[in-house]
Design an enzyme around this catalytic site. Structure first.
Site, PDB file in Angstrom:
ATOM      1  N   ALA A   1       0.583  -1.109  -0.101  1.00  0.00           N
ATOM      2  CA  ALA A   1      -0.112   0.213  -0.003  1.00  0.00           C
ATOM      3  C   ALA A   1       0.838   1.105   0.068  1.00  0.00           C
ATOM      4  CB  ALA A   1      -0.854  -0.062   1.345  1.00  0.00           C
ATOM      5  N   TYR A   2       2.191   1.402   0.677  1.00  0.00           N
ATOM      6  CA  TYR A   2       3.096   2.320   0.555  1.00  0.00           C
ATOM      7  C   TYR A   2       3.565   2.715  -0.615  1.00  0.00           C
ATOM      8  CZ  TYR A   2       6.625   5.460   2.397  1.00  0.00           C
ATOM      9  OH  TYR A   2       7.613   6.688   2.118  1.00  0.00           O
ATOM     10  N   GLY A   3       4.061   1.330  -1.090  1.00  0.00           N
ATOM     11  CA  GLY A   3       4.682   1.514  -2.582  1.00  0.00           C
ATOM     12  C   GLY A   3       3.491   2.015  -3.667  1.00  0.00           C
TER      13      GLY A   3
END
Length: 276
Positions: free
Chosen positions: A144-146
């Site tokens: 999700a961060y990527g």
């Protein structure tokens, strides 16, 4: 200076006053996870600063372990890192246009937008077919961060494409890593060690860390300032920078198809179309 709380901003404004009492620093409250709050903040900013020469979108969160939704029902990392910035930036375009008119008339520096991203964009492209992780069933916090960090870069390319004819450019800057920031206060070094295998499993590619691996606060500030102030960057934008240098970015974060898909998805998520 935009933040959710004044107590985080006041020490910074005090430091600015100590450096130069002629500089006026003003706090505007906004929660990027609440689009109503973003719209209120944009109105206030336009009243305070009808001309914006440089906009740096630097707010963010990272690797939230539990699947979390914003006020609108969107996964929180994509919400805060990208969607809130997308809306705020587009609502502030009138002030950027004012700056472009003034700069062209006086032959001074042209306005620009800097979106802070991360080398962690290599963990995941934007999951256009399932950006909300099947309502949490497919959630993985690093992926999700990527996704959110890839969105920062695609947004920079899309914004430049639309605004360059008005002499406004945009770039994405990776500031670097620092173990002392509050961004990662909920993570351990073992959590950080998970990045490489997760990125490999998700993309099929080896994750490459930027060197130096850890930076001082001054070094972290350097690349966004290069993006904001170096005339050579504006001339080459849209670009991705790390270590103060324009650096090649993966195809997933710059392809014209992905740039347009993200723009359309972002318009859908904020409920507003921006045509320039």
């Amino acid at each position: 200076m935009v933040s959710r709380s004044a107590n985080k901003v006041e020490p910074v404004m005090a430091s600015i006053r100590d450096l130069d009492s002629n500089v006026k620093a003003t706090f505007v409250e906004a929660d990027l996870a609440d689009l109503d709050s973003v719209r209120r903040a944009a109105v206030e900013i336009l009243e305070l600063a009808p001309r914006v020469d440089v906009l740096i979108n630097s707010a963010g969160n990272m690797a939230i372990k539990d699947y979390t939704l914003d006020k609108q029902g969107l996964e929180m990392q994509l919400s805060v890192n990208h969607v809130g910035h997308f809306l705020l930036t587009n609502l502030l375009v009138p002030a950027l246009l004012q700056a472009a008119t003034a700069a062209n008339a006086t032959n001074t520096a042209l306005p620009r937008v800097v979106n802070l991203t991360s080398g962690a964009y290599l963990i995941s492209p934007v999951r256009f077919e399932d950006y909300n992780f099947s309502n949490g069933e497919a959630y993985q916090h690093w992926i999700a961060y990527g996704q959110a960090k890839t969105a920062n870069i695609l947004f920079s390319f899309g914004l430049s494409k639309r605004l360059q004819r008005y002499s406004i450019t945009s770039s994405a800057a990776h500031p670097g890593y620092n173990g002392d920031t509050q961004l990662a206060r909920h993570l351990t070094w073992d959590d950080i060690g998970d990045i490489e295998p997760i990125a490999k499993a998700n993309t099929g590619k080896d994750f490459v860390w930027e060197e130096p691996r850890l930076k001082t606060f001054e070094q972290i500030a350097a690349t966004p300032l290069v993006a904001a102030l170096d005339p050579a960057v504006a001339a080459r934008s849209p670009v991705y920078l790390q270590n103060g240098q324009v650096t090649e970015v993966d195809e997933s974060a710059r392809s014209p198809d992905n740039v347009e898909k993200l723009w359309k998805l972002s318009e859908k998520l904020v409920g507003q179309v921006f045509d320039y």
